[in-house]
Design an enzyme around this catalytic site. Structure first.
Site, PDB file in Angstrom:
ATOM      1  N   ASP A  52     -30.382  -5.932  43.079  1.00 21.21           N
ATOM      2  CA  ASP A  52     -29.090  -6.611  43.096  1.00 21.21           C
ATOM      3  C   ASP A  52     -27.934  -5.622  42.939  1.00 21.21           C
ATOM      4  O   ASP A  52     -28.135  -4.459  42.584  1.00 21.21           O
ATOM      5  CB  ASP A  52     -29.004  -7.622  41.941  1.00 21.21           C
ATOM      6  N   TYR A 110     -39.906  -3.343  36.120  1.00 21.94           N
ATOM      7  CA  TYR A 110     -38.471  -3.249  35.858  1.00 21.94           C
ATOM      8  C   TYR A 110     -38.251  -3.108  34.355  1.00 21.94           C
ATOM      9  O   TYR A 110     -39.008  -3.665  33.556  1.00 21.94           O
ATOM     10  CB  TYR A 110     -37.748  -4.497  36.339  1.00 21.94           C
TER      11      TYR A 110
END
Length: 246
Positions: A52, A110
């Site tokens: 993102d 992540y």
């Protein structure tokens, strides 16, 4: 046709995400510009993960199709890397088969970083600053309700009408305090949905701060409200794509 798998690292703070878009700076856009400057022709690229806007990466994988054979692959990639902005770097590369699928990953990890100690000027772009000291053990306990296979529709950025599977399996989540006294949330799975990790992180924090009950989180996970999305979503700059494995 030469197929290369690049390992890319970048500071995503100043970019509108990975995917190239018109009139905004993106990581893929800058990478393809660098290839064009060196090759004087458009080069096809495909990233393993669509990070993102504002999100960073230490181990993004990128499949690149080169329509010619460079004299020296290592020198060629080094030249491309030097043509990139200083906050994007090609860490390495390998030659792969023409039918290699960059999206068929086994593991993606992540990490979301939180600073609950003194303000850190040189790392503020890579962490969420909170004012009170966090109990890592309690955060870890809360996070475990999201481990396993669930319908994460309520905890994702999937819009109505999008054909994206919201049933996903999170292999592991763990929360730890680092040697630098920061708090890290680690999320490991084959793949994630848009905003999913940021939403899970902020919901874990909201539960920790008694803004939402653990029972309500469990309910929203088991019976996602139709057409609704959680209001809790952590800032993007604390998130980093740490590792991809095939």
């Amino acid at each position: 046709m030469l197929s290369l798998l690049l390992t890319l690292e970048y500071d995503g703070y100043d970019y509108s995400g990975w995917v190239k878009q018109k009139n905004v700076k993106t990581i893929q856009g800058e990478l393809e510009k660098a290839f064009f400057r060196v090759c004087q022709q458009a080069i096809w690229t495909l990233g393993a993960s669509k990070t993102d806007a504002g999100v960073h990466a230490c181990d993004q994988k990128v499949l690149v199709k080169i329509p010619f054979q460079p004299r020296n692959n290592a020198f060629f990639i080094k030249t491309i890397s030097k043509s990139l902005p200083p906050n994007i770097n090609i860490k390495g590369y390998q030659v792969v088969a023409s039918d290699f699928s960059v999206r068929m990953t086994k593991i993606k990890e992540y990490v979301y970083t939180i600073n609950d100690n003194t303000y850190d000027l040189f790392n503020h772009r890579y962490e969420l600053k909170v004012d009170k000291l966090l109990n890592v053990k309690k955060l870890h306990q809360i996070s475990q309700i999201f481990v396993g296979e669930h319908n994460f529709a309520y905890f994702s950025g999937v819009k109505e009408g999008e054909e994206i599977a919201t049933h996903r399996t999170i292999t592991k989540i763990y929360v730890k305090r680092t040697k630098t006294k920061k708090v890290e949330f680690h999320f490991i799975a084959k793949g994630f949905i848009r905003y999913q990790i940021r939403m899970l992180t902020q919901n874990i924090l909201a539960c920790y701060w008694n803004k939402i009950s653990l029972e309500q989180l469990q309910k929203d996970l088991n019976y996602p409200p139709v057409g609704k999305t959680t209001k809790y979503c952590a800032k993007p700059y604390g998130l980093c794509l740490k590792k991809i494995k095939y």
